[in-house]
Every structure is written in C-alpha cells, then in structure tokens.
Design a protein around this motif. Structure first.
Motif: not given
Length: 166
Positions: A72-82
């Motif tokens: 889930f975190m990988a899927d939403s990684a575009h929402k936050y800084p790397a």
C-alpha cells in the motif's frame, strides 16, 4: 479444520519466516479462530482480523498478504516525498522504513487498516484514501482493551465451545 497443535506449528513457522515474534496477545487472537474474527473496539470501530492462514497467502508477486502495508505504501509513494509517509497524529512526515517489519493484521470500514509494528511495538492505522498513518496505541494489549467479539461464522472456535448459539 486445524487443531491447536497444528495452529501453533504454523505460527512458529510464521515467526521463523518473519525473524521476530508477534505480541503474545496477538498470537492468542490468531490461535482463537479459523476463518473470521470480527468485533468492535472500545471506540466503536468495527474490526475484522485476518486469519493466520490468510496472512501466509500471496498478495501480489512481490508481497505476502501480511506485507500489504508495504505494498500500500509503495502504491501511494507518489503522494509524499521519497521514502516518507504522512503521520496524521503528529501532522508530520516520517520515514517509511520504520515500518519494514510490520504486520497488517486487520481492517475496518471506510478503508482503515491496522498494523502492528515490530520496531516500536505499537499499533498503527493506515488509511487507503490518503496513504497516511497514525499511532493508535502503544502496544497490542492496550489497543484491544474493551474489544467486543461478534461471532460471524460457523468456523469460529468460540461457537464450538457451546451449543452453537452466541
């Protein structure tokens, strides 16, 4: 249906694969049912626990079911800084690597998931809609305080302990 010795053997294998042990109170929950264990937290939130056998199932080519948080975190990684995730309870960003050894253990309504984090021993929640996290309890036992069980299926071991009524 697995007997208690078989469940304990599966749990021991799971701990070996994880490289750490789950809290004893969470182990007791996993050993208490076969298919579905649902109830209500003290704050009124409904929660459905994943069965031990479900946690061991594949989820995606890269993650087992118990690693859904990482997926889930990988899927939403575009929402936050790397390498970061938004932490709602402190209104700040934090490193996702803190959750490398976490077990996504149950879910509720409205896209909330709860996970136990081995690095701090706390229970956290994760919201699918915005990909944010929040610490909800210092440990599993505290989080379960006031939990009310609702028997929902004929496979639940608690049904077998009585005449079949709730």
């Amino acid at each position: 249906m697995m007997d208690m010795m078989q469940k304990q053997a599966v749990l021991a294998q799971f701990h070996s694969e994880l490289g750490f042990e789950l809290p004893s109170a969470y182990q007791a929950v996993l050993l208490a049912f076969e298919q579905l264990y649902v109830g209500e937290l003290a704050n009124g939130q409904d929660v459905g626990f994943d069965a031990l056998t479900h946690l061991l199932q594949p989820f995606t080519p890269n993650y087992q079911n118990h690693q859904r948080l990482q997926a889930f975190m990988a899927d939403s990684a575009h929402k936050y800084p790397a390498g970061q995730v938004y932490r709602r309870d402190t209104d700040a960003l934090m490193a996702t690597d803190m959750f490398a050894q976490s077990i996504l253990m149950c879910s509720g309504d409205d896209g909330v998931y709860w996970f136990w984090n081995q690095s701090d021993g706390a229970v956290w929640d994760y919201y699918l809609d915005d990909g944010s996290v929040g610490k909800v309890a210092q440990d599993f036992e505290t989080w379960m305080t006031g939990f009310q069980l609702h028997i929902c299926d004929e496979w639940n071991v608690f049904v077998d302990e009585s005449d079949g009524s709730e």
